[in-house]
Structures are given as C-alpha cells and as structure tokens.
Design an enzyme around this catalytic site. Structure first.
Site, PDB file in Angstrom:
ATOM      1  N   GLY A   1       0.827  -1.215   0.000  1.00 23.86           N
ATOM      2  CA  GLY A   1       0.000   0.000   0.000  1.00 23.86           C
ATOM      3  C   GLY A   1       0.855   1.256   0.000  1.00 23.86           C
TER       4      GLY A   1
ATOM      5  N   SER B   1       1.294   3.269  -2.253  1.00 22.29           N
ATOM      6  CA  SER B   1       0.722   4.367  -3.043  1.00 22.29           C
ATOM      7  C   SER B   1      -0.263   5.212  -2.251  1.00 22.29           C
ATOM      8  CB  SER B   1       0.001   3.791  -4.278  1.00 22.29           C
ATOM      9  OG  SER B   1      -1.040   2.920  -3.877  1.00 22.29           O
TER      10      SER B   1
ATOM     11  N   ASP C   1      -1.763  -7.736  -5.517  1.00 24.29           N
ATOM     12  CA  ASP C   1      -2.871  -7.751  -4.554  1.00 24.29           C
ATOM     13  C   ASP C   1      -2.422  -8.596  -3.366  1.00 24.29           C
ATOM     14  OD1 ASP C   1      -5.154  -8.312  -3.085  1.00 24.29           O
ATOM     15  OD2 ASP C   1      -6.441  -8.527  -4.848  1.00 24.29           O
ATOM     16  N   VAL C   2      -2.275  -7.947  -2.205  1.00 31.06           N
ATOM     17  CA  VAL C   2      -1.709  -8.651  -1.039  1.00 31.06           C
ATOM     18  C   VAL C   2      -2.597  -9.803  -0.561  1.00 31.06           C
ATOM     19  CG1 VAL C   2      -0.351  -6.693  -0.184  1.00 31.06           C
ATOM     20  CG2 VAL C   2      -2.721  -6.989   0.613  1.00 31.06           C
TER      21      VAL C   2
ATOM     22  N   TYR D   1     -13.616  -3.903   9.646  1.00 35.89           N
ATOM     23  CA  TYR D   1     -12.289  -3.270   9.734  1.00 35.89           C
ATOM     24  C   TYR D   1     -11.686  -3.505  11.120  1.00 35.89           C
ATOM     25  CZ  TYR D   1      -8.830   0.557   9.570  1.00 35.89           C
ATOM     26  OH  TYR D   1      -7.670   1.311   9.608  1.00 35.89           O
TER      27      TYR D   1
ATOM     28  N   ALA E   1     -12.352  -5.836  13.282  1.00 36.45           N
ATOM     29  CA  ALA E   1     -12.001  -7.250  13.457  1.00 36.45           C
ATOM     30  C   ALA E   1     -10.694  -7.565  12.741  1.00 36.45           C
ATOM     31  CB  ALA E   1     -13.124  -8.132  12.928  1.00 36.45           C
TER      32      ALA E   1
ATOM     33  N   LYS F   1      -8.251  -5.528  12.074  1.00 40.72           N
ATOM     34  CA  LYS F   1      -7.112  -4.868  12.729  1.00 40.72           C
ATOM     35  C   LYS F   1      -6.799  -5.513  14.079  1.00 40.72           C
ATOM     36  CE  LYS F   1      -6.149  -1.930   9.529  1.00 40.72           C
ATOM     37  NZ  LYS F   1      -4.865  -2.007   8.812  1.00 40.72           N
TER      38      LYS F   1
END
Ligand SMILES: NC(=O)c1ccc[n+]([C@@H]2O[C@H](COP(=O)([O-])OP(=O)(O)OC[C@H]3O[C@@H](n4cnc5c(N)ncnc54)[C@H](OP(=O)(O)O)[C@@H]3O)[C@@H](O)[C@H]2O)c1
Length: 248
Positions: A14, A16, A65-66, A158, A160, A162
């Site tokens: 990420g 960018s 794409d990770v 989000y 969950a 993190k």
C-alpha cells in the site's frame, strides 16, 4: 540519531496511499531501497516513485494484490531475486468501507478481512522464508486503535481485521524470533484518503476526543516505522505501539 537503514531492501505494501507514501519517502531519505507495492492505483504509485527516486534511485514499484497468495509469492520471489535480500516488510495495505453492521454484506466483510488480515498473513509468511534464510529481518504491521476501541459499528469488519493483525503480530514474533523482529503500530486517526467521505460532524466529534486535538499526519506514522525498522529499537519485539495523540 543514525538509523542504519542505508541500502536496506524495504517492501511497503500500500505504498501508493497516504501513510505508504510518507513511509516510502522517509525510508528513501535514509537511503533505503524501497519497493512501493500497490494494487490498483498505478498512477499514484508512479508519482510516489518519482518522489522516492530523488533520494533512492534503485527503488521500484510492484503491483500485487496482497490478498492473493500466488501474486504475493511472485512478488517476494522477484524482489529477492533482484536485490538478494528482503530486510524490512511493512504490512500497510488496507481498506475500510462503512456500512451498517446489520446490513453489511458478507462480500464486503470478506474483502476487508482478506485485504487487511489475510494479506498481512500471506505477506508475512512469504517474506519470512527469505528473512529466516538470511537470518535477519524486520516486519512492521499497521493495525489501528480501532482494534482496541470501536469508533463505529459501521466498520466492525475493519475493527475485526485490525484486531487480528495484533494477534498475528504476536504469533509471528514468537514463531520467527530471534533473528527477525515483528512489531505492530496502531495509529489513531491519520489525515489520508481512507477517511475521505466521512461526515464532517463525525470527524469534529472524533477530533474532540484526541488529547492532541488533531489527526496525525502520515509522516508521524512513518517516523515510527523508521524507528521500528532500525537497530535503535533492537529490544522491541512482538508488541503494539499506539500513535493516537492520546485518547480516552
Ligand atoms: N488513515 C487513518 O486514519 C488510519 C488509521 C489507522 C490505521 N490506518 C491503516 O493504515 C494503513 C494505510 O492507510 P492509509 O490511511 O494510508 O490509506 P489509503 O491512503 O487509502 O491507502 C491504502 C493503500 O492500501 C493499498 N491497497 C488496498 N488494497 C490493497 C491490496 N489488495 N493489495 C495491495 N495494496 C492495497 C492502496 O493501493 P491501491 O489503491 O493501489 O489499491 C493504498 O496504497 C491501512 O492499513 C489503514 O487501515 C489508517
């Protein structure tokens, strides 16, 4: 403070985005060689690269794409083949999409968890192999204080993801120490595009809860990444550092 990051091979997923850009430039200023990963924002990634190249001309961009294992395997393999090392991995790629928890679509839940949590797992697993082989390395995961206290049920997916990043940090640290350190940063609110579109009133309310009375600038998170990647933080391992300006 001398950070000893010169010529280190640093992958920033990420790269960018807002925090990724600031972090890429900060490492480049330390003369590290930066791999700016992105998924869809080619133009933005190229803009970041042009700023990075001013300080570190061997730096590159890498589309991947990770959340896709095959793509991550190729990325790590090609970076290792090109540079002969992977010194630092910063798992920074992330997404957030607000939607009422009671109406949240499973496809949205899965996309958030796949990018923010599965992505950290896959990238850490693949980079670890090379770090263990070279008997050194450093992984920094970007979680969020929303893993610790909820800002809104609209981003339950989000939160969950993190929270998962924090446990993943501890587990990876246990598994791949002592030669590789793994740590996590939990930023509070940061001025980046991920928050664009949030209602003004909500943002004002959130700002009131911050002792610093403002959101962080991306460079303030980047500076913490520099410290954690450097030997100056050599005894910090398997832990989470919050950077939220102070919060109840
Ligand atoms: N800003 C905040 O308030 C805040 C607070 C706490 C934590 N964080 C965390 O900090 C990290 C960086 O966020 P930011 O604020 O800088 O957000 P941002 O400006 O929206 O940047 C997000 C970055 O993630 C990349 N990305 C998204 N999906 C990807 C995928 N599948 N594969 C590879 N890259 C992907 C994006 O690249 P593409 O556009 O090319 O996909 C972009 O470079 C995130 O993990 C975020 O959750 C942010």
């Amino acid at each position: 403070m001398k950070l000893d990051l010169k010529n280190k091979i640093v992958i920033i997923t990420g790269g960018s985005g807002g925090i990724g850009e600031a972090t890429s430039i900060a490492f480049a200023k330390e003369k590290a060689i930066v791999i700016i990963n992105y998924n869809s924002s080619e133009k933005k990634a190229q803009e970041v690269l042009s700023k990075v190249k001013v300080y570190s001309d061997k730096s590159i961009v890498f589309k991947c794409d990770v959340s896709k294992e095959k793509q991550v395997k190729i990325m790590m393999k090609q970076i290792y083949a090109k540079f002969g090392r992977i010194d630092v991995l910063i798992n920074n790629a992330g997404i957030a999409k607000d939607s009422n928890i009671l109406e949240k679509k499973v496809t949205d839940w899965n996309k958030t968890l796949n990018t923010n949590l599965l992505g950290v797992f896959i990238c850490s697993k693949e980079a670890s192999q090379y770090m263990l082989k070279q008997k050194s390395g450093n992984i920094i995961n970007i979680s969020s204080t929303s893993a610790i206290y909820s800002f809104s049920p609209d981003i339950a997916d989000y939160d969950a993801s993190k929270a998962g990043v924090i446990t993943l940090t501890k587990n990876f640290a246990k598994a791949i120490s002592p030669n590789v350190r793994v740590n996590c940063i939990a930023p509070g609110w940061v001025n980046t595009d991920i928050n664009k579109g949030l209602p003004e009133e909500f943002l004002r309310h959130e700002t009131k809860n911050i002792y610093a009375e403002r959101f962080a600038e991306p460079i303030e998170i980047a500076n913490l990444c520099l410290f954690l990647a450097s030997p100056k933080s050599s005894y910090i391992n398997g832990t989470v550092i919050t950077a939220d300006g102070g919060h109840d």
